[in-house]
Motif scaffolding. Structure first.
Motif, mmCIF file in Angstrom:
data_model
loop_
_atom_site.group_PDB
_atom_site.id
_atom_site.type_symbol
_atom_site.label_atom_id
_atom_site.label_comp_id
_atom_site.label_asym_id
_atom_site.label_seq_id
_atom_site.Cartn_x
_atom_site.Cartn_y
_atom_site.Cartn_z
ATOM 1 N N ARG A 98 0.831 -1.221 0.000
ATOM 2 C CA ARG A 98 0.000 0.000 0.000
ATOM 3 C C ARG A 98 0.857 1.260 0.000
ATOM 4 O O ARG A 98 0.459 2.274 -0.564
ATOM 5 N N THR B 137 2.213 1.569 -3.614
ATOM 6 C CA THR B 137 1.195 1.998 -4.590
ATOM 7 C C THR B 137 0.619 3.374 -4.220
ATOM 8 O O THR B 137 -0.409 3.776 -4.759
ATOM 9 N N LEU C 86 -0.952 4.354 -1.669
ATOM 10 C CA LEU C 86 -2.231 4.355 -0.956
ATOM 11 C C LEU C 86 -2.022 4.767 0.501
ATOM 12 O O LEU C 86 -2.962 5.184 1.168
ATOM 13 N N LEU C 87 -0.826 4.600 0.984
ATOM 14 C CA LEU C 87 -0.482 4.989 2.355
ATOM 15 C C LEU C 87 0.790 5.816 2.306
ATOM 16 O O LEU C 87 1.738 5.447 1.607
ATOM 17 N N LYS D 294 2.399 6.716 -9.437
ATOM 18 C CA LYS D 294 1.187 5.921 -9.695
ATOM 19 C C LYS D 294 1.063 5.554 -11.173
ATOM 20 O O LYS D 294 0.573 4.487 -11.512
ATOM 21 N N LEU E 55 -2.235 -2.196 -9.727
ATOM 22 C CA LEU E 55 -2.433 -3.079 -8.579
ATOM 23 C C LEU E 55 -3.606 -4.008 -8.810
ATOM 24 O O LEU E 55 -4.660 -3.593 -9.302
ATOM 25 N N PRO F 11 -5.730 -5.878 -6.243
ATOM 26 C CA PRO F 11 -5.821 -6.013 -4.776
ATOM 27 C C PRO F 11 -6.218 -7.418 -4.330
ATOM 28 O O PRO F 11 -6.564 -8.268 -5.144
ATOM 29 N N GLU G 163 -8.844 -8.480 -2.694
ATOM 30 C CA GLU G 163 -10.193 -8.858 -3.092
ATOM 31 C C GLU G 163 -10.292 -8.703 -4.615
ATOM 32 O O GLU G 163 -9.394 -8.151 -5.235
ATOM 33 N N ALA H 259 -12.083 -6.842 -6.615
ATOM 34 C CA ALA H 259 -11.972 -5.431 -7.030
ATOM 35 C C ALA H 259 -12.394 -5.174 -8.467
ATOM 36 O O ALA H 259 -11.653 -4.585 -9.255
ATOM 37 N N TYR I 204 -6.385 5.695 -16.362
ATOM 38 C CA TYR I 204 -4.948 5.943 -16.502
ATOM 39 C C TYR I 204 -4.651 6.835 -17.717
ATOM 40 O O TYR I 204 -3.510 6.907 -18.173
ATOM 41 N N SER J 121 -15.724 -2.540 0.226
ATOM 42 C CA SER J 121 -15.578 -3.935 0.679
ATOM 43 C C SER J 121 -14.956 -4.821 -0.401
ATOM 44 O O SER J 121 -14.276 -5.783 -0.085
ATOM 45 N N SER K 297 -12.743 -3.731 -2.516
ATOM 46 C CA SER K 297 -11.456 -3.096 -2.846
ATOM 47 C C SER K 297 -11.451 -2.419 -4.210
ATOM 48 O O SER K 297 -10.394 -2.027 -4.698
ATOM 49 N N LEU L 251 -10.057 0.875 -3.742
ATOM 50 C CA LEU L 251 -8.599 0.849 -3.604
ATOM 51 C C LEU L 251 -7.942 0.964 -4.984
ATOM 52 O O LEU L 251 -6.949 1.663 -5.162
ATOM 53 N N ARG L 252 -8.543 0.269 -5.939
ATOM 54 C CA ARG L 252 -8.036 0.316 -7.320
ATOM 55 C C ARG L 252 -8.138 1.742 -7.882
ATOM 56 O O ARG L 252 -7.231 2.210 -8.566
ATOM 57 N N PHE M 155 -8.247 4.501 -6.028
ATOM 58 C CA PHE M 155 -7.283 5.326 -5.281
ATOM 59 C C PHE M 155 -5.850 5.114 -5.794
ATOM 60 O O PHE M 155 -5.030 6.018 -5.744
ATOM 61 N N ALA M 156 -5.551 3.892 -6.243
ATOM 62 C CA ALA M 156 -4.187 3.596 -6.715
ATOM 63 C C ALA M 156 -3.925 4.157 -8.109
ATOM 64 O O ALA M 156 -2.781 4.191 -8.554
ATOM 65 N N MET N 198 -9.063 8.037 2.035
ATOM 66 C CA MET N 198 -8.052 7.750 1.020
ATOM 67 C C MET N 198 -6.654 7.681 1.653
ATOM 68 O O MET N 198 -5.871 6.796 1.349
ATOM 69 N N ARG N 199 -6.387 8.626 2.569
ATOM 70 C CA ARG N 199 -5.077 8.641 3.215
ATOM 71 C C ARG N 199 -4.878 7.440 4.136
ATOM 72 O O ARG N 199 -3.776 6.992 4.354
ATOM 73 N N GLU N 200 -5.984 6.945 4.695
ATOM 74 C CA GLU N 200 -5.894 5.838 5.664
ATOM 75 C C GLU N 200 -5.695 4.492 4.999
ATOM 76 O O GLU N 200 -5.402 3.516 5.649
ATOM 77 N N ASN N 201 -5.937 4.425 3.681
ATOM 78 C CA ASN N 201 -5.864 3.116 3.026
ATOM 79 C C ASN N 201 -4.463 2.567 2.997
ATOM 80 O O ASN N 201 -3.686 2.873 2.210
#
Lengths: 247, 243
Positions: A47, A50, A52-53, A75, A80, A82, A84, A86, A104, B78, B80, B83-84, B86-87, B240-243
């Motif tokens: 994370r 990528t 994300l963190l 990025k 990615l 993930p 799950e 996704a 992208y 849930s 993700s 997440l995709r 956000f990435a 977003m920052r917490e992910n």
């Protein structure tokens, strides 16, 4: 230029250190596996890489771009898949692929062309018009990886790609993943030791947030003085408390 | 812009292909509109007169927009999928708008269906219907903000039941089903502090051509909508920052 270079990469969550001073270099085109027990810091590492963190300390260069100072450029070099699946459940296979291509930067026409190519490459063409939620678990994972690769990333992060799949679907996905070797830099996290052993050029073993060992499967076996990789992994991830208890 | 449009297109498709959108977003408000109009034909009650009921129902139907937004966002968390997103190189404003903007035409369609059905029960065609729909825009924004907030804060299992509470609160405190002065007292004071009754009254005023009465209600709804939208955007960015 290396694909990934981390220097002192660290992540702390309210006093707990999830990743501690990670120094790691991964070459372009390398297939790198990151192993570790639950909570070892694998997913947190992915994370951070990528973007994300944000790291608590240290930095990483992704194709020369800093994840801390230039996340947007970093990025653009990676993608990615993930843990799950996704995917957008109510979109078709083609629409899912086109969506990611457009996120992208591809325009609609280019995205359509890229989606056709990705579907051919991943054997998804026959299901192009089917909604993603109607695919089997194995097909959904294949779509997830195709979505990560459609943007032609320099670095592909696969976070537990075969988790929850049955043996047959897992083996089929292995074939898909192993076909990526040499074409793109892959960073794979997995719980399946045989997966890492079979696919990876090098393996990093994380334990309690630290990179405990690094090398090829054979080198790690030799380092742990073990006859097989599973024994090597257990020996290298044995905590001090467990060692004391055994004594 | 291209990235925002791609995400907005996806949001719209996800919603329109989900039968829940049709059943709850259009079906339920329509059923209630027809039911109340039939009751009104048999036992006339002022609040169920079509000129009062139709704008109230249009305002109420928008509360389901919150449910659509919250369920979609919570599911994306849930699975993700978020997440995709956000990435990817997409910017926060692009994906927030990508979730929010498609809700506006869906809300407008809900209102249009309510008013079109009301024609069958005696509502006279008038330009004020378009004005009422325009006046309901801040109400749509209000419920979109509620949806984003709930979607960010709740899990996919919590999103639907918690939103049902919001829908019920909007129905009970919105002044569509009963005249709030009948209860009066603290209850009415609380209702007038919340945005729901103002949403109903702004649309009623617009439909009635009582233009001077629109603005105070509209300002109240807009204030709430702005406050909640800011909170939703800040929480979204924090997530977003917490992910």
């Amino acid at each position: 230029m290396n694909a990934i270079e981390t220097t002192g990469l660290t992540k702390r969550f309210r006093g707990r250190t999830a990743v501690d001073d990670l120094n790691l270099t991964i070459a372009q085109g390398e297939f790198f596996a990151l192993l570790g027990q639950n909570g070892a810091g694998k997913t947190t590492t992915i994370r951070m890489l990528t973007c994300l963190l944000a790291p608590s300390a240290g930095d990483a260069l992704l194709m020369g771009e800093s994840i801390a100072r230039n996340a947007e450029a970093a990025k653009a070099h990676s993608n990615l898949s993930p843990q799950e699946t996704a995917i957008a459940q109510n979109l078709t296979v083609r629409e899912n692929l086109m969506l990611i291509a457009r996120l992208y930067g591809a325009n609609k026409a280019d995205a359509a062309g890229q989606a056709e190519a990705a579907m051919r490459e991943f054997g998804l063409s026959a299901r192009a018009r089917d909604r993603a939620k109607t695919l089997s678990g194995g097909m959904q994972r294949r779509l997830s990886i195709a979505m990560a690769l459609i943007t032609k990333p320099n670095v592909l992060f696969l976070d537990e790609p075969t988790l929850g799949l049955d043996v047959r679907a897992r083996r089929e996905l292995w074939k898909t993943i192993s076909a990526l070797k040499g074409k793109v830099t892959v960073v794979l996290t997995t719980h399946y030791l045989e997966e890492a052993e079979a696919l990876a050029d090098r393996i990093g073993i994380m334990h309690e947030g630290r990179l405990q060992a690094l090398g090829t499967a054979a080198e790690l076996c030799a380092k742990a003085n073990a006859t097989n990789f599973e024994d090597a992994f257990l020996a290298l991830t044995e905590s001090e408390a467990e060692t004391e208890a055994a004594l | 812009m291209n990235r925002m449009l791609a995400l907005a297109g996806r949001t719209g498709k996800e919603l329109l292909r989900d039968p829940v959108t049709l059943v709850f977003g259009v079906g339920l408000p329509l059923f209630l509109l027809v039911l109340m109009s039939v009751i009104q034909n048999n036992v006339p009650v002022e609040i169920f007169a079509i000129g009062q009921l139709a704008p109230g129902m249009a305002a109420f139907s928008l509360s389901f927009v919150s449910m659509f937004a919250a369920i979609l966002l919570a599911k994306d968390k849930s699975t993700s999928f978020l997440l995709r997103v956000f990435a990817s190189p997409a910017l926060p404003r692009e994906y927030i708008l990508g979730y929010a903007l498609p809700m506006l035409p869906i809300g407008a369609a809900q209102c249009a269906v309510c008013f079109l059905t009301a024609f069958c029960f005696g509502l006279a065609p008038s330009w004020n219907i378009l004005l009422a729909m325009l006046v309901l825009l801040p109400t749509a924004a209000l419920y979109i903000a509620f949806g984003l907030l709930f979607g960010v804060l709740l899990t996919d299992k919590q999103a639907a039941p918690i939103n049902s509470i919001l829908v019920n609160v909007a129905a009970l405190l919105g002044g569509t089903w009963f005249d709030l002065t009948l209860v009066g007292g603290t209850f009415k004071k609380i209702c007038t502090l919340l945005p729901f009754v103002h949403a109903t009254e702004s649309a009623r005023a617009a439909l009635a051509g009582n233009y001077a009465a629109i603005l105070p209600h509209l300002a109240w709804v807009s204030g709430w909508a702005a406050l909640l939208l800011v909170a939703a955007v800040l929480l979204f960015k924090k997530k977003m920052r917490e992910n």
